[in-house]
Design a protein around this motif. Structure first.
Motif, short mmCIF file in Angstrom:
data_model
loop_
_atom_site.label_atom_id
_atom_site.label_comp_id
_atom_site.label_asym_id
_atom_site.label_seq_id
_atom_site.Cartn_x
_atom_site.Cartn_y
_atom_site.Cartn_z
N THR A 47 0.84 -1.21 0.00
CA THR A 47 0.00 0.00 0.00
C THR A 47 0.87 1.25 0.00
O THR A 47 0.59 2.20 -0.72
N LEU A 48 1.92 1.23 0.79
CA LEU A 48 2.80 2.39 0.91
C LEU A 48 3.53 2.68 -0.40
O LEU A 48 3.64 3.83 -0.82
N LEU A 49 4.00 1.65 -1.07
CA LEU A 49 4.86 1.83 -2.25
C LEU A 49 4.12 1.67 -3.57
O LEU A 49 4.76 1.53 -4.61
N TYR A 50 2.80 1.70 -3.54
CA TYR A 50 2.02 1.58 -4.77
C TYR A 50 2.35 2.74 -5.71
O TYR A 50 2.27 3.90 -5.33
N GLY A 51 2.75 2.44 -6.92
CA GLY A 51 3.06 3.47 -7.91
C GLY A 51 4.42 4.11 -7.75
O GLY A 51 4.74 5.08 -8.43
N SER A 52 5.24 3.58 -6.86
CA SER A 52 6.54 4.21 -6.59
C SER A 52 7.57 3.99 -7.69
O SER A 52 8.64 4.58 -7.65
N GLU A 53 7.23 3.17 -8.69
CA GLU A 53 8.16 2.92 -9.78
C GLU A 53 8.47 4.21 -10.55
O GLU A 53 9.53 4.34 -11.14
N SER A 54 7.54 5.14 -10.53
CA SER A 54 7.72 6.36 -11.32
C SER A 54 8.02 7.59 -10.45
O SER A 54 8.06 8.69 -10.96
N TRP A 55 8.25 7.39 -9.17
CA TRP A 55 8.52 8.52 -8.29
C TRP A 55 9.96 9.01 -8.47
O TRP A 55 10.88 8.23 -8.70
N VAL A 56 10.15 10.31 -8.31
CA VAL A 56 11.48 10.88 -8.16
C VAL A 56 11.62 11.16 -6.67
O VAL A 56 10.92 11.99 -6.12
N ILE A 57 12.50 10.42 -6.02
CA ILE A 57 12.60 10.46 -4.57
C ILE A 57 13.74 11.35 -4.14
O ILE A 57 14.86 11.23 -4.62
N TYR A 58 13.44 12.23 -3.21
CA TYR A 58 14.46 13.07 -2.57
C TYR A 58 14.72 12.56 -1.17
O TYR A 58 13.99 11.72 -0.65
N ARG A 59 15.76 13.04 -0.54
CA ARG A 59 16.16 12.60 0.79
C ARG A 59 15.03 12.77 1.81
O ARG A 59 14.79 11.90 2.63
N HIS A 60 14.31 13.90 1.78
CA HIS A 60 13.26 14.12 2.77
C HIS A 60 12.10 13.16 2.57
O HIS A 60 11.44 12.77 3.53
N HIS A 61 11.85 12.71 1.33
CA HIS A 61 10.84 11.69 1.09
C HIS A 61 11.27 10.37 1.72
O HIS A 61 10.48 9.70 2.39
N LEU A 62 12.53 10.03 1.51
CA LEU A 62 13.05 8.78 2.06
C LEU A 62 13.00 8.77 3.58
O LEU A 62 12.69 7.75 4.18
N ARG A 63 13.30 9.91 4.19
CA ARG A 63 13.25 9.98 5.65
C ARG A 63 11.84 9.71 6.17
O ARG A 63 11.66 8.97 7.15
N LEU A 64 10.84 10.30 5.52
CA LEU A 64 9.46 10.06 5.93
C LEU A 64 9.07 8.59 5.78
O LEU A 64 8.48 7.98 6.69
N LEU A 65 9.40 8.01 4.64
CA LEU A 65 9.05 6.62 4.38
C LEU A 65 9.80 5.67 5.30
O LEU A 65 9.21 4.71 5.83
N GLU A 66 11.08 5.92 5.54
CA GLU A 66 11.87 5.07 6.43
C GLU A 66 11.38 5.17 7.88
O GLU A 66 11.33 4.17 8.59
N ARG A 67 11.01 6.37 8.30
CA ARG A 67 10.51 6.55 9.66
C ARG A 67 9.22 5.75 9.86
O ARG A 67 9.06 5.07 10.88
N PHE A 68 8.33 5.80 8.89
CA PHE A 68 7.09 5.03 8.98
C PHE A 68 7.40 3.53 9.02
O PHE A 68 6.83 2.79 9.83
N HIS A 69 8.29 3.09 8.17
CA HIS A 69 8.65 1.68 8.11
C HIS A 69 9.24 1.21 9.44
O HIS A 69 8.88 0.13 9.94
N GLN A 70 10.11 2.00 10.02
CA GLN A 70 10.71 1.65 11.31
C GLN A 70 9.68 1.63 12.43
O GLN A 70 9.71 0.74 13.29
N CYS A 71 8.76 2.59 12.42
CA CYS A 71 7.70 2.61 13.45
C CYS A 71 6.84 1.36 13.35
O CYS A 71 6.48 0.76 14.37
#
Length: 160
Positions: A47-71
């Protein structure tokens, strides 16, 4: 560029999926940790990564996603904040890869799929096309999708 609102939308949907499973799966003492991790991978991460194949990811996006994953992992594995564990040790303990590694794998797989398409398909035209007319605005993207792919290929030591 994926806007922060898209990331927020994906995080909200994944959080709702995680909460719906809280009592029945995460708090169930009769389920193994590996089963809980598999359910998390199948429902919450997809659910979280749906459609992420076409995303342009920046560091602040990764921090948000990693924080959620760790929680989520801390909640599933019942690791409290007083029991200090690094993020890497939690990932290693359960054999789960980081969000960045998942995104890299998904985007490289998608790029390989596009490169194998016939030349008249729209995704290939868009990816390999150039701007024919017009101009870029000054406040255009700092990073493009192609830049992200080149970075991932370089990190994976893959020749392109």
């Amino acid at each position: 560029m994926v806007r922060l609102t898209e990331i927020d939308n994906r995080l909200a949907k994944a959080y709702r999926a995680f909460i719906k499973l809280h009592r029945r799966v995460w708090c169930n003492k009769h389920l193994k940790k590996s089963t809980k991790i598999s359910v998390s991978r199948a429902i919450v991460l997809s659910t979280l990564l749906y459609g992420s194949e076409s995303w342009v990811i920046y560091r602040h996006h990764l921090r948000l996603l990693e924080r959620f994953h760790q929680c989520c992992l801390h909640s599933i594995l019942n690791i409290h904040w007083t029991g200090y564990m690094t993020s890497v040790s939690v990932l290693d303990q359960e054999g789960v890869s980081s969000i960045e590694a998942m995104l890299m794998r998904m985007q490289l797989r998608w790029a390989g799929h596009i490169s194998r398409m016939e030349d008249h398909h729209l995704p290939k035209i868009v990816l390999y096309g150039e701007l024919a007319t017009g101009c870029h605005m000054r406040r255009d993207l700092k990073r493009t999708y192609k830049d992200s792919l080149k970075l991932y290929l370089r990190l994976g030591r893959i020749d392109y």
